[in-house]
Design a protein around this motif. Structure first.
Motif, short mmCIF file in Angstrom:
data_model
loop_
_atom_site.label_atom_id
_atom_site.label_comp_id
_atom_site.label_asym_id
_atom_site.label_seq_id
_atom_site.Cartn_x
_atom_site.Cartn_y
_atom_site.Cartn_z
N UNK A 1 -66.33 -54.15 46.58
CA UNK A 1 -67.04 -55.36 46.19
C UNK A 1 -66.10 -56.56 46.16
N UNK A 2 -64.98 -56.41 45.46
CA UNK A 2 -64.11 -57.58 45.26
C UNK A 2 -63.36 -57.95 46.54
N UNK A 3 -63.08 -56.98 47.39
CA UNK A 3 -62.37 -57.27 48.63
C UNK A 3 -63.28 -57.89 49.69
N UNK A 4 -64.59 -57.79 49.48
CA UNK A 4 -65.52 -58.34 50.47
C UNK A 4 -66.36 -59.49 49.92
N UNK A 5 -66.21 -59.80 48.65
CA UNK A 5 -66.97 -60.88 48.03
C UNK A 5 -66.08 -62.12 47.92
N UNK B 1 -61.75 -65.52 45.55
CA UNK B 1 -61.33 -66.88 45.22
C UNK B 1 -60.86 -67.02 43.78
N UNK B 2 -61.42 -66.24 42.87
CA UNK B 2 -60.99 -66.40 41.48
C UNK B 2 -59.53 -65.98 41.30
N UNK B 3 -59.05 -65.10 42.14
CA UNK B 3 -57.62 -64.77 42.12
C UNK B 3 -56.80 -65.83 42.84
N UNK B 4 -57.29 -66.27 44.00
CA UNK B 4 -56.57 -67.30 44.75
C UNK B 4 -56.41 -68.58 43.93
N UNK B 5 -57.44 -68.93 43.17
CA UNK B 5 -57.35 -70.12 42.30
C UNK B 5 -56.24 -69.97 41.28
N UNK B 6 -55.91 -68.73 40.94
CA UNK B 6 -54.86 -68.46 39.95
C UNK B 6 -53.54 -68.09 40.63
N UNK C 1 -57.01 -59.57 54.40
CA UNK C 1 -56.15 -60.38 55.25
C UNK C 1 -56.90 -61.59 55.78
N UNK C 2 -58.16 -61.37 56.20
CA UNK C 2 -58.96 -62.48 56.73
C UNK C 2 -59.29 -63.49 55.64
N UNK C 3 -59.61 -63.00 54.44
CA UNK C 3 -60.00 -63.89 53.35
C UNK C 3 -58.85 -64.76 52.89
N UNK C 4 -57.64 -64.22 52.93
CA UNK C 4 -56.50 -64.97 52.43
C UNK C 4 -55.77 -65.74 53.52
N UNK C 5 -56.06 -65.44 54.78
CA UNK C 5 -55.35 -66.10 55.87
C UNK C 5 -55.57 -67.60 55.88
N UNK D 1 -60.40 -47.15 53.97
CA UNK D 1 -59.90 -48.25 53.14
C UNK D 1 -59.31 -49.36 54.01
N UNK D 2 -58.84 -49.00 55.25
CA UNK D 2 -58.15 -50.01 56.04
C UNK D 2 -59.06 -51.15 56.45
N UNK D 3 -60.36 -50.85 56.66
CA UNK D 3 -61.24 -51.96 57.05
C UNK D 3 -61.41 -52.93 55.89
N UNK D 4 -61.32 -52.43 54.65
CA UNK D 4 -61.38 -53.32 53.49
C UNK D 4 -60.12 -54.18 53.41
N UNK D 5 -58.99 -53.55 53.70
CA UNK D 5 -57.73 -54.28 53.67
C UNK D 5 -57.73 -55.41 54.67
N UNK D 6 -58.25 -55.14 55.86
CA UNK D 6 -58.29 -56.18 56.88
C UNK D 6 -59.13 -57.36 56.44
N UNK D 7 -60.16 -57.09 55.64
CA UNK D 7 -60.99 -58.18 55.13
C UNK D 7 -60.19 -59.05 54.17
#
Length: 301
Positions: free
Chosen positions: A123-127, A132-137, A9-13, A1-7
Motif C-alpha cells: 500500500x505505502x510503496x504504491x500510494x 509523499x508524507x515521508x518525502x516531505x520529512x 524508485x519511480x516515485x522518488x526519482x 517484492x522487486x516490482x514494489x521496489x521499482x515503484x
C-alpha cells in the motif's frame, strides 16, 4: 517484492538528482531497539550484504538501543542527517505520518504477520500520498515489517473483564482503544520505559509480544501473560533513508539499497514469526511465565 521496489524508485526519482555513485560511505543506522530484537536481523543482513552489492561503495554501522537515537528521535534524526538510515515507528509521529498511522490503526484486524506486513508495504510503496508524507520529512520509506502478535503481559493474572477493569495498561493506537473499551486505563509510554513503569508500580500490564519478556527484560517484573491475540503492529519502517543521501546515489546504488532492504525485511518478519512460535511452544515455560487463558468476552473477534 522487486516490482514494489521499482515503484519506490519511480516515485522518488522525481525528487532525486542523478549524480556519481557514493564513494565508500559508511552509513549510520539508528535502530532504537536492543540488539536482541529479531527485527535487527534485517539490519544485520543489510550490513553484511550491502558492501558486495555496491562494490564496496557503501558500508554500514549499526547503532542499537539509544546509542545514537531513541525511537522518538529517529524520525527527525533521519530527516536532519544525524542518522543516514533508521527504524521509524509511524504511530509515534501521527501528525506527520497520517497515512502510515492509519494502516497501524488496522493492526487488530489481521493475525498473519507476514501477510499483513506485505500488504502494508504494498500500500505505502504504491500510494503517492503515503510516499509523499515521508518525502516531505526528508526521507525515503523502503518497506514495513511487523511485530509478533501482541498479548497482555501483566504483574497479576488477568483472565476476565473484571480483572482488567481499572488496570493501567501501556498501549497505543487501536490497542489503546481496546484497553479503554475493556474498562482499562491506557498509558502511553515508549518501549524503553515499560520496565521502569512495572518496577515503579505505574503500570499493571503491557500490550506487547511474548518476546518482551526477554528483549525488554520484563520477565524480571511481570510474570503473567494473557494468551489473547490482539493483532500486531505491521507498520515498522526499518530502512528509512535520508533524502539528501538518497539523491546523491545513482540509480544502480538505489536499486542495490532497495533490494537489500526488501530481503532484510523478509528475513526479519520470518524470524519474528519463528521466535513467537518458539515462545508459545516452550520459551514461556522455560521463563516460568504463567499463561492465562482469557474468558471469551475479552476476545477481539
Amino acid at each position: 517484492m522487486k516490482h514494489l521496489i521499482c515503484r519506490v524508485a519511480a516515485a522518488t526519482m522525481v525528487a532525486a538528482t542523478m549524480s556519481a555513485p557514493a564513494m565508500a560511505d559508511e552509513l549510520k543506522f539508528a535502530i532504537g531497539v536492543p540488539a536482541n530484537f529479531k527485527m535487527v536481523d534485517a539490519m544485520r543482513y543489510f550490513e553484511e550484504t550491502i558492501p558486495e552489492r555496491t562494490n564496496g561503495a557503501l558500508t554500514t554501522r549499526l547503532f542499537t538501543g539509544s546509542s545514537l537515537l531513541n525511537f522518538t528521535e529517529t524520525f527527525p534524526g533521519v530527516r536532519d542527517g544525524i542518522a543516514d538510515m533508521g527504524y521509524v515507528v509511524p504511530v509515534y509521529h501521527r501528525a506527520e505520518l497520517k497515512e502510515s498511522s492509519l494502516l497501524g490503526d488496522l493492526g487488530m484486524v489481521g493475525s498473519n504477520i507476514v501477510v499483513m506486513a506485505g500488504a502494508a508495504s504494498e500500500y505505502c510503496l504504491t500510494d503517492a500520498e503515503c510516499q509523499q508524507e515521508y518525502l516531505r520529512e526528508g526521507q525515503v520509506m523502503l518497506g514495513f515489517t511487523s511485530t509478533a502478535p501482541f498479548r497482555l503481559i501483566s504483574k497479576m493474572p488477568i483472565a476476565t473483564l473484571d480483572d482488567l477493569e481499572g488496570k493501567r495498561v501501556r498501549s497505543y493506537a487501536a490497542f489503546g482503544r481496546w484497553v479503554e473499551k475493556m474498562n482499562g486505563v491506557q498509558v502511553n509510554l515508549p518501549a524503553g520505559d515499560i520496565y521502569e513503569g512495572f518496577s515503579q508500580g505505574t503500570l499493571d500490564a503491557n500490550v506487547h509480544p511474548y518476546e518482551a519478556f526477554v528483549t525488554l527484560s520484563l520477565n524480571d517484573v511481570a510474570g503473567y501473560v494473557t494468551d489473547i491475540n490482539l493483532g500486531a503492529l505491521f507498520v515498522n519502517a526499518l530502512f528509512n533513508t535520508n533524502l539528501d543521501l538518497w539523491q546523491s546515489w545513482d540509480e544502480e546504488t538505489r536499486l542495490a539499497v532497495m533490494d537489500t532492504a526488501a530481503e532484510g525485511i523478509g528475513r526479519a518478519v520470518a524470524a519474528t514469526l519463528a521466535e513467537d512460535i518458539a515462545f508459545a511452544e516452550k520459551g514461556l515455560v522455560d521463563l516460568e511465565v504463567e499463561v492465562i487463558e482469557p474468558e471469551p468476552a475479552m476476545s477481539i473477534s
